[in-house]
Design an enzyme around this catalytic site. Sequence first.
Site, PDB file in Angstrom:
ATOM      1  N   THR A  67       0.824  -1.213   0.000  1.00  0.00           N
ATOM      2  CA  THR A  67       0.000   0.000   0.000  1.00  0.00           C
ATOM      3  C   THR A  67       0.856   1.261   0.000  1.00  0.00           C
ATOM      4  O   THR A  67       2.005   1.243   0.475  1.00  0.00           O
ATOM      5  CB  THR A  67      -0.900  -0.006   1.261  1.00  0.00           C
ATOM      6  OG1 THR A  67      -1.531   1.263   1.388  1.00  0.00           O
ATOM      7  CG2 THR A  67      -0.105  -0.265   2.543  1.00  0.00           C
ATOM      8  N   ASP A  68       0.262   2.359  -0.440  1.00  0.00           N
ATOM      9  CA  ASP A  68       0.960   3.653  -0.377  1.00  0.00           C
ATOM     10  C   ASP A  68       1.096   4.146   1.062  1.00  0.00           C
ATOM     11  O   ASP A  68       1.896   5.034   1.347  1.00  0.00           O
ATOM     12  CB  ASP A  68       0.254   4.712  -1.240  1.00  0.00           C
ATOM     13  CG  ASP A  68      -1.214   4.956  -0.889  1.00  0.00           C
ATOM     14  OD1 ASP A  68      -1.722   4.338   0.068  1.00  0.00           O
ATOM     15  OD2 ASP A  68      -1.852   5.776  -1.586  1.00  0.00           O
ATOM     16  N   GLU A  69       0.306   3.553   1.982  1.00  0.00           N
ATOM     17  CA  GLU A  69       0.312   4.063   3.366  1.00  0.00           C
ATOM     18  C   GLU A  69       1.652   3.842   4.066  1.00  0.00           C
ATOM     19  O   GLU A  69       1.931   4.478   5.074  1.00  0.00           O
ATOM     20  CB  GLU A  69      -0.820   3.423   4.180  1.00  0.00           C
ATOM     21  CG  GLU A  69      -2.164   3.661   3.544  1.00  0.00           C
ATOM     22  CD  GLU A  69      -3.342   3.640   4.498  1.00  0.00           C
ATOM     23  OE1 GLU A  69      -3.134   3.630   5.714  1.00  0.00           O
ATOM     24  OE2 GLU A  69      -4.470   3.646   3.996  1.00  0.00           O
ATOM     25  N   TYR A  78      -1.686  -0.371  11.087  1.00  0.00           N
ATOM     26  CA  TYR A  78      -1.867  -1.067   9.793  1.00  0.00           C
ATOM     27  C   TYR A  78      -0.673  -0.801   8.885  1.00  0.00           C
ATOM     28  O   TYR A  78      -0.053  -1.735   8.357  1.00  0.00           O
ATOM     29  CB  TYR A  78      -3.163  -0.591   9.121  1.00  0.00           C
ATOM     30  CG  TYR A  78      -3.213  -0.895   7.635  1.00  0.00           C
ATOM     31  CD1 TYR A  78      -3.337  -2.208   7.174  1.00  0.00           C
ATOM     32  CD2 TYR A  78      -3.116   0.129   6.678  1.00  0.00           C
ATOM     33  CE1 TYR A  78      -3.372  -2.494   5.807  1.00  0.00           C
ATOM     34  CE2 TYR A  78      -3.153  -0.153   5.313  1.00  0.00           C
ATOM     35  CZ  TYR A  78      -3.277  -1.456   4.884  1.00  0.00           C
ATOM     36  OH  TYR A  78      -3.296  -1.737   3.537  1.00  0.00           O
ATOM     37  N   LYS A 110       2.204  -3.380   7.368  1.00  0.00           N
ATOM     38  CA  LYS A 110       2.429  -3.601   5.933  1.00  0.00           C
ATOM     39  C   LYS A 110       3.896  -3.284   5.593  1.00  0.00           C
ATOM     40  O   LYS A 110       4.518  -3.985   4.789  1.00  0.00           O
ATOM     41  CB  LYS A 110       1.498  -2.719   5.094  1.00  0.00           C
ATOM     42  CG  LYS A 110       0.036  -3.109   5.145  1.00  0.00           C
ATOM     43  CD  LYS A 110      -0.280  -4.487   4.576  1.00  0.00           C
ATOM     44  CE  LYS A 110      -0.139  -4.572   3.075  1.00  0.00           C
ATOM     45  NZ  LYS A 110      -0.594  -5.885   2.547  1.00  0.00           N
TER      46      LYS A 110
END
Length: 382
Positions: free
Chosen positions: A159-161, A185, A189
């Site tokens: 993810t970009d997060e 989260y 990741k």
Amino acid sequence: MPKKNTPHSSLLTPHSLLITGGAGFIGANFVHYWIKNYPDVQVTVLDALTYAGNKANLAPVENHPKFRFVHGDIRHYALVLNLLLDQEIDTIVHFAAESHVDRSIHGPDAFVETNIVGTHTLLKAAKAAWLDTPSAAMNTQTSALGPQPSPYRFHHISTDEVYGSLSPEDPGFCETTAYAPNSPYAASKAASDFLVRAYYKTYGMPMTISNCSNNYGPYQHPEKLIPLLTLNCLEHKPLPIYGDGLNIRDWLYVEDHCRGIDLILKKGRIGETYNIGGNCEKTNLEVVHTVCAILDELKPLSSSTALFTSYSSLLTHVKDRAGHDRRYAIDASKISKELAYMPIETFESGMQKTVQWYLEHPEWCKNVMGENYKKWLAQNYS
Ligand code: NAD
Ligand code: TDX
């Protein structure tokens, strides 16, 4: 053993896929995409069917001759290893995760378990099945024609997060942006991305990673913003917008994400990360007004039953998310230049299709909005 790619080919031709988390939102869309485009390739889905997993997402393919569903947990090493060997899996597309930022704030443990321990279990099993065998030594031998391309691939969906939050003037995240995850989260990741990278550097695991921006489309669980807004509108319930609603996300229609993964599997370079984005930055207020405008057209409010004329009257600002990232944006120039990737769907066309899908699937919506969902709403929005 799986058939090998020709020595000159730098391309992967998957023959037997393991799709983890295939009963979730993006995983299920990927299964549909894959079976539609490659109906002769064996597809095995491994999914633990958590609150986010739903077998109904796979109903359209459940009788397909090449499709198999396995109910199980990615943390179960023996189960995963047996699957890899029995199904002669040559390609893993790893979607399975705890994926909801808000849930990671209320209970981070499950995120550490699935996203970190689960990813590591998959990597260990893939290493045992693909790299620790006598035939694996042959596969990696260097011949007069140069190094043999690997017949295997571990593709990790991220993810970009993991890159943290941008200020308004920052350029979008690129593959070399330093990781700065802010939620449990995102941190879990990020840790899983590092494990995948470490297995490549240390053991030669043939891997690729994609870091994607916010997806939307059919089958998304209504805890996430766009389905939540759509379904709350239909029930004339408040539309909860965290804080001032000016947080920005880069939205991508889910099928465009699937096409990006397909390109990376077939043509991506081993050991590389590719960022996938929609080049479509919107504030949350823009998103809520888009959903409302589409529903005002598709399902106009009747003056006899509603006290308002547009769904946007339901918009309600609520307490902000803890550690809420302000802005995400993806610089997708690497995948665009190397693999000729371009999203097809515009925000307008993708949102129209998405809202329409929820209107056309009332049974699906009713089933995912059961007791568990109500409990979550009470916990998160009280
Ligand atoms: P989702 O929550 O809808 O689906 C996750 C699936 O994984 C569910 O079917 C669930 O049952 C399964 N699962 C969870 N724990 C498991 C375990 N221990 N063993 C086996 N299966 C398990 O998630 P999603 O939105 O489809 O996201 C899929 C992947 O894409 C995730 O890795 C997520 O981090 C990533 N991602 C999502 C987005 C997005 O906008 N949704 C954007 C970028 C990246
Ligand atoms: O009720 C809400 N009100 C609100 O204002 C909800 C559920 C969300 N929001 C805001 C928070 C975010 O700024 O909307 C934006 C989008 O929220 P989510 O749909 O929860 O997505 P996000 O937190 O951005 O994370 C998603 O994109 C990246 C996915 O859930 C992740 O799995 C993915 O990695």
